[in-house]
Design a protein around this motif. Structure first.
Motif, PDB file in Angstrom:
ATOM      1  N   VAL A   1       0.863  -1.177   0.000  1.00 49.86           N
ATOM      2  CA  VAL A   1       0.000   0.000   0.000  1.00 49.86           C
ATOM      3  C   VAL A   1       0.899   1.227   0.000  1.00 49.86           C
ATOM      4  O   VAL A   1       1.766   1.372   0.876  1.00 49.86           O
ATOM      5  CB  VAL A   1      -0.926   0.037   1.224  1.00 49.86           C
ATOM      6  CG1 VAL A   1      -1.838   1.262   1.168  1.00 49.86           C
ATOM      7  CG2 VAL A   1      -1.753  -1.229   1.319  1.00 49.86           C
ATOM      8  N   ASP A   2       0.726   2.091  -0.972  1.00 49.26           N
ATOM      9  CA  ASP A   2       1.494   3.339  -1.059  1.00 49.26           C
ATOM     10  C   ASP A   2       0.562   4.526  -0.887  1.00 49.26           C
ATOM     11  O   ASP A   2      -0.595   4.496  -1.331  1.00 49.26           O
ATOM     12  CB  ASP A   2       2.213   3.446  -2.408  1.00 49.26           C
ATOM     13  CG  ASP A   2       3.328   2.418  -2.545  1.00 49.26           C
ATOM     14  OD1 ASP A   2       3.952   2.089  -1.525  1.00 49.26           O
ATOM     15  OD2 ASP A   2       3.559   1.941  -3.672  1.00 49.26           O
ATOM     16  N   GLY A   3       1.079   5.562  -0.276  1.00 47.17           N
ATOM     17  CA  GLY A   3       0.284   6.773  -0.082  1.00 47.17           C
ATOM     18  C   GLY A   3       0.805   7.571   1.089  1.00 47.17           C
ATOM     19  O   GLY A   3       1.577   7.072   1.923  1.00 47.17           O
ATOM     20  N   ASP A   4       0.419   8.818   1.164  1.00 42.48           N
ATOM     21  CA  ASP A   4       0.837   9.685   2.256  1.00 42.48           C
ATOM     22  C   ASP A   4       0.172   9.270   3.565  1.00 42.48           C
ATOM     23  O   ASP A   4      -0.924   8.687   3.578  1.00 42.48           O
ATOM     24  CB  ASP A   4       0.476  11.144   1.947  1.00 42.48           C
ATOM     25  CG  ASP A   4       1.241  11.676   0.744  1.00 42.48           C
ATOM     26  OD1 ASP A   4       2.362  11.182   0.500  1.00 42.48           O
ATOM     27  OD2 ASP A   4       0.710  12.564   0.051  1.00 42.48           O
ATOM     28  N   GLU A   5       0.834   9.585   4.675  1.00 39.63           N
ATOM     29  CA  GLU A   5       0.265   9.334   5.982  1.00 39.63           C
ATOM     30  C   GLU A   5      -0.807  10.388   6.284  1.00 39.63           C
ATOM     31  O   GLU A   5      -0.723  11.531   5.825  1.00 39.63           O
ATOM     32  CB  GLU A   5       1.354   9.393   7.056  1.00 39.63           C
ATOM     33  CG  GLU A   5       2.397   8.286   6.950  1.00 39.63           C
ATOM     34  CD  GLU A   5       1.800   6.920   7.223  1.00 39.63           C
ATOM     35  OE1 GLU A   5       0.867   6.830   8.051  1.00 39.63           O
ATOM     36  OE2 GLU A   5       2.256   5.939   6.605  1.00 39.63           O
ATOM     37  N   PRO A   6      -1.834  10.020   7.054  1.00 36.44           N
ATOM     38  CA  PRO A   6      -2.831  11.020   7.452  1.00 36.44           C
ATOM     39  C   PRO A   6      -2.159  12.167   8.211  1.00 36.44           C
ATOM     40  O   PRO A   6      -1.226  11.954   8.982  1.00 36.44           O
ATOM     41  CB  PRO A   6      -3.777  10.238   8.363  1.00 36.44           C
ATOM     42  CG  PRO A   6      -3.612   8.819   7.951  1.00 36.44           C
ATOM     43  CD  PRO A   6      -2.178   8.678   7.553  1.00 36.44           C
ATOM     44  N   GLU A   7      -2.640  13.368   7.988  1.00 35.83           N
ATOM     45  CA  GLU A   7      -2.065  14.557   8.622  1.00 35.83           C
ATOM     46  C   GLU A   7      -3.124  15.236   9.478  1.00 35.83           C
ATOM     47  O   GLU A   7      -4.266  15.413   9.056  1.00 35.83           O
ATOM     48  CB  GLU A   7      -1.566  15.520   7.546  1.00 35.83           C
ATOM     49  CG  GLU A   7      -0.932  16.778   8.100  1.00 35.83           C
ATOM     50  CD  GLU A   7      -0.480  17.720   7.004  1.00 35.83           C
ATOM     51  OE1 GLU A   7      -0.016  18.829   7.322  1.00 35.83           O
ATOM     52  OE2 GLU A   7      -0.610  17.356   5.815  1.00 35.83           O
ATOM     53  N   THR A   8      -2.723  15.593  10.685  1.00 37.64           N
ATOM     54  CA  THR A   8      -3.631  16.291  11.589  1.00 37.64           C
ATOM     55  C   THR A   8      -3.540  17.792  11.342  1.00 37.64           C
ATOM     56  O   THR A   8      -2.453  18.374  11.395  1.00 37.64           O
ATOM     57  CB  THR A   8      -3.298  15.986  13.053  1.00 37.64           C
ATOM     58  OG1 THR A   8      -3.386  14.569  13.271  1.00 37.64           O
ATOM     59  CG2 THR A   8      -4.260  16.693  13.991  1.00 37.64           C
ATOM     60  N   LEU A   9      -4.682  18.413  11.051  1.00 37.03           N
ATOM     61  CA  LEU A   9      -4.754  19.845  10.802  1.00 37.03           C
ATOM     62  C   LEU A   9      -5.432  20.533  11.983  1.00 37.03           C
ATOM     63  O   LEU A   9      -6.392  19.991  12.553  1.00 37.03           O
ATOM     64  CB  LEU A   9      -5.533  20.124   9.516  1.00 37.03           C
ATOM     65  CG  LEU A   9      -5.043  19.416   8.247  1.00 37.03           C
ATOM     66  CD1 LEU A   9      -5.957  19.737   7.077  1.00 37.03           C
ATOM     67  CD2 LEU A   9      -3.606  19.807   7.929  1.00 37.03           C
ATOM     68  N   GLY A  10      -4.921  21.677  12.355  1.00 35.20           N
ATOM     69  CA  GLY A  10      -5.484  22.366  13.502  1.00 35.20           C
ATOM     70  C   GLY A  10      -5.698  23.840  13.263  1.00 35.20           C
ATOM     71  O   GLY A  10      -5.192  24.423  12.296  1.00 35.20           O
ATOM     72  N   SER A  11      -6.471  24.420  14.124  1.00 37.36           N
ATOM     73  CA  SER A  11      -6.706  25.857  14.114  1.00 37.36           C
ATOM     74  C   SER A  11      -6.096  26.467  15.371  1.00 37.36           C
ATOM     75  O   SER A  11      -5.566  25.759  16.230  1.00 37.36           O
ATOM     76  CB  SER A  11      -8.208  26.145  14.047  1.00 37.36           C
ATOM     77  OG  SER A  11      -8.840  25.763  15.266  1.00 37.36           O
TER      78      SER A  11
END
Length: 226
Positions: free
Chosen positions: A64-74
Motif C-alpha cells: 500500500v502506497d500513499g501519504d500518511e494522514p495529517e492532523t490539521l489544527g486551528s
C-alpha cells in the motif's frame, strides 16, 4: 474440531492466481468451489486463465502506497481535522511458468508469439490490464481477493539460479475500472466445502453493474462488499 478463533486465521500453504479481461466479475464462491479447477465455476470459469506456478519462497506480497494522514489544527483547536490521503494498492507476484501469457505480463505487451515461434520483447513496454483473482488456501479453508482491473508489468530482473526455479517478478497495480464499481472485494475465511454464506442467495456475490469506458450510461446498483 477447530475453534471459532482458529477458523478466522489462515496459513496460506497453497494458492492460485488467475487473470481475465478487465471487468470480469468474481466467480460465485458456492458450496464445493474448487480454486484449482475453473471448469467447476460454471460459465464464469471459462473467463479466467491461470498464471501457472508462482514462487513458493517469495509468496505473494501486497503493498500500500500513499501519504500518511495529517492532523490539521486551528488556533482554537490544535487537532481539528485529520486528512484522508488516497492509497494505491499493488500485488507483487513471482511467475515461474515461462509461457506466452507470462511474457506478456512481464515484458509489457499485448502481442504474442510470432509466426517464427519467438516472443518479441517490445521497445516500449506498457503495463497490461487484467482482472485479477487470488485464492489463498489453508486446508479446506480459503480467502479470495478479486480486483476488477490491475495494470501488470515486470517489476524486477530475472535471476537464473541453477539451484532454484527461475522467476519473473511482476507488479499488479490496482486501478479503478469505472466510477460505479469498487476497486475490488475480499472474502473472509470460509470453508470450501460449504461455500461463502450469501453467495447462493438471490443477489449474492458482486452486486454492482460493470461498465468499461462509459460508466455514465450505466445505472449503478447498490455495492455489496463482503
Amino acid at each position: 474440531m477447530s475453534t471459532p478463533a482458529e477458523q478466522s486465521v489462515l496459513v496460506p500453504g497453497t494458492g492460485y492466481i488467475y487473470v481475465a479481461e478487465p471487468g470480469t466479475p468474481m466467480p460465485k464462491l458456492i458450496k464445493g468451489f474448487d480454486p484449482k479447477d475453473p471448469k467447476t465455476w460454471g460459465t464464469d470459469g471459462a473467463k479466467w486463465t491461470s498464471v501457472g506456478n508462482t514462487s513458493l519462497d517469495n509468496g505473494i506480497e501486497y503493498s500500500v502506497d500513499g501519504d500518511e494522514p495529517e492532523t490539521l489544527g486551528s488556533w482554537q483547536n490544535k487537532a481539528l481535522k485529520v486528512t484522508n490521503p488516497g492509497k494505491v494498492y499493488a500485488v507483487t507476484i513471482n511467475l515461474e511458468d515461462f509461457t506466452e501469457e507470462s511474457y506478456k505480463l512481464y515484458y509489457g505487451t499485448a502481442k504474442g508469439v510470432g509466426a517464427d515461434g519467438m516472443f518479441v520483447i517490445p521497445n516500449s513496454p506498457a503495463a497490461q490490464p487484467r482482472a485479477l483473482l487470488i485464492v489463498a488456501v489453508d486446508g479446506e479453508h480459503a480467502v479470495v481477493w478479486h480486483y476488477l482491473k490491475a495494470e501488470i508489468i515486470g517489476s524486477d530482473g530475472t535471476t537464473l539460479d541453477p539451484a532454484a526455479l527461475a522467476e519473473m517478478p511482476v507488479k499488479a497495480t490496482v486501478v479503478s475500472h469505472n466510477t460505479s464499481a469498487p476497486l475490488g472485494t475480499v472474502s473472509p475465511v470460509f470453508d470450501l466445502n460449504d461455500g461463502l454464506p450469501g453467495q447462493e442467495e438471490p443477489g449474492g456475490g458482486d452486486s454492482y453493474e460493470l461498465a468499461d469506458e462509459a460508466p455514465s450510461l450505466v445505472k449503478p446498483k447498490a455495492i455489496g462488499l463482503r
